[in-house]
Each structure stands twice: as structure tokens, then as C-alpha cells.
Scaffold this active site. Sequence first.
Site, PDB file in Angstrom:
ATOM      1  N   TYR A  33      38.462  40.707  42.918  1.00 54.28           N
ATOM      2  CA  TYR A  33      37.084  40.478  43.332  1.00 54.28           C
ATOM      3  C   TYR A  33      36.215  40.098  42.145  1.00 54.28           C
ATOM      4  CZ  TYR A  33      35.433  45.006  41.517  1.00 54.28           C
ATOM      5  OH  TYR A  33      35.076  46.050  40.703  1.00 54.28           O
ATOM      6  N   LYS A 147      40.790  42.025  37.566  1.00 51.37           N
ATOM      7  CA  LYS A 147      39.741  42.703  38.331  1.00 51.37           C
ATOM      8  C   LYS A 147      40.213  42.902  39.770  1.00 51.37           C
ATOM      9  CE  LYS A 147      34.712  42.431  38.902  1.00 51.37           C
ATOM     10  NZ  LYS A 147      34.403  43.820  38.614  1.00 51.37           N
ATOM     11  N   GLU A 179      36.256  52.206  28.457  1.00 55.26           N
ATOM     12  CA  GLU A 179      35.097  51.567  29.102  1.00 55.26           C
ATOM     13  C   GLU A 179      34.541  52.541  30.131  1.00 55.26           C
ATOM     14  OE1 GLU A 179      36.263  48.114  31.474  1.00 55.26           O
ATOM     15  OE2 GLU A 179      38.194  49.037  31.908  1.00 55.26           O
ATOM     16  N   LEU A 204      38.460  45.774  31.288  1.00 54.59           N
ATOM     17  CA  LEU A 204      38.036  44.525  31.916  1.00 54.59           C
ATOM     18  C   LEU A 204      37.220  43.730  30.888  1.00 54.59           C
ATOM     19  CD1 LEU A 204      38.102  43.063  34.710  1.00 54.59           C
ATOM     20  CD2 LEU A 204      35.725  43.737  34.903  1.00 54.59           C
TER      21      LEU A 204
END
Length: 282
Positions: A33, A147, A179, A204
Amino acid sequence: MSRIVYVNGEYLPEEDAKISVFDRGFLFADGVYEVSAVIDGKLIDNEAHLARLKRSMSELKMTPPATGDEIIAIMEQMVERNGIDEGLVYLQVTRGAADRDFAMPTDATPSLVMFTQKKTLAKNPVADKGISVITVPDIRWKRRDIKTVALLPASMAKQAALDAGANDAWFVEDGFVNEGSSNNAFIVTEDGKIITRHLGNEILHGITRKAVMELARRENLEIEERPFTPEEAYDAREAFSTSASAFVMPVIKIDDHTLGNGVPGPVTDKLRKLYIEMAKAG
Ligand code: PMP
């Protein structure tokens, strides 16, 4: 009022927007996505989001459901049809529906779904105050650069943060911060250096991360891309996270440690302001 949702070629009221129970997104989280922000009716940094989408699909050997230009046209339609002046466009791609089998079907038609959310992004009172985060073990898989819609660990981390009275969670692995649950993590050291984890399969590759780093460089701020520990973060002068949905979000508390005076710091405020200016300028 019902939103208009895009599902495989049709713009439908959300009540009528449906996908097969055999869709591999549902059965295997076999989907990817993107989320793009909208400011003043315009998609922010959308080319970069679509480039990442292309890469996510290619890493998973997924057939793209449409060309880049077609996807942009649908996104723009979605902004218009839903009257989004400020908010988010979600774009979900799955490998499509096929009889349940771990082996990947060769003949499935990929699914493309889009929906919007109205959200105040630029004038966000949460960003004026800053947020608190807790650190949690990173229990995600080893290809976080893709992702995917497999967001359960992120959802669990966010919920753990809320249950602990905090706003968000930062994932820690082998003693270092990777993250945030849905954002990239940054600290600003006592000597004014901006630190964020280097790119790799562990995180990411945030589109906002990249844009904010470019803005920081233009301001002659020093950036180090390297791992940092929670302890280093506890002693940081400032901290923030970046994402398409929250831009630059000040972090004022990490676990039990309040940073500085417990208010968003000047570097963070400056980067947030510059990012919003850039977004508004188109
Ligand atoms: N890391 C993770 C795990 C995320 O889910 C997100 C947001 N989707 C980000 C970083 C930030 O990426 P971006 O700036 O492209 O929204």
C-alpha cells in the site's frame, strides 16, 4: 456522508465497496500500500510514493494493477470526488483473488482499492505539544523496506503505547531504534546533529524522511545516518518522527525520559514548518 471508494475500476459509495473473501490480501496479507497526503487539494510528493509502490510490487513479483499515469488519474479523481482539501489518499494493491494456496497464483488479477480520509494535517494541535513514545521490541519480519499490508505488529505496538498512556511506539532491535510504528525516527543530539537510522531492509524508506533530510541539508544542519540506542535518545536534545500522515511530529518523551523542557525543540519546529511550506508551495 458516505465516501466514494475506488475498487477495481469502479467508484462506489463505501457501503458498496467490496472485495472477494478469496483475495490474497485478506488471506495472506499478500498486498502492498501507499498513503499520500493532500494539502490544498494537491497530492504531496506523490511521484515518490508511486515509485516506492512500484518497487514494493516488484520485490513481491506482483503484477501492477494499472500504469503509474492511470493510478495518478484515479488518485486525483478520488481527491476531487471526495472533496479532499486536506487529508490522505490510501492506495491498496493485492495480488488478487485465487483459491487458497500458499503458492502464488500466476493468473490472478491484482486488486486496486483506494479510499480517502479527511484530516487536518498542517494545523495539528498534537504537533504543537509533541507526543510521547515508548520503545518496544521489533517483532516484524525482515523485509520492512517493502510497504506491505501486514501491519499487525505495528498495530500491536501502537496499542501497547496507548495502553501505557503514550502516543506511539519506537521499534528497538539489537539495542538500536529502527523506526516508529508508522513513521521514521529521528533524534537531535546535544551538539545539534540530526541522527536517523541508515536505510536497509530493517526500515521503511520513508518518503517524508527523504524530503525532510533534504530540507535539513539546505539549512546546513548536520545529519548522520546511523543506528542510535534508546539511551542516546533519552539524552537527546530533541526527537521527532516523520510520515506522510503526520509530516514532522515532535517527540517530547521517550519511555520515562522527558527531552529538554518537554516541549517541541527548535530544529523540529523549523523542519516541520519548512516541510509544510514546501507541501503548500506544491
Ligand atoms: N516507517 C513505517 C513503518 C511506516 O509505516 C511509515 C508510514 N507508512 C513510515 C516509516 C513513513 O513513511 P512515509 O514518510 O513514506 O509516510
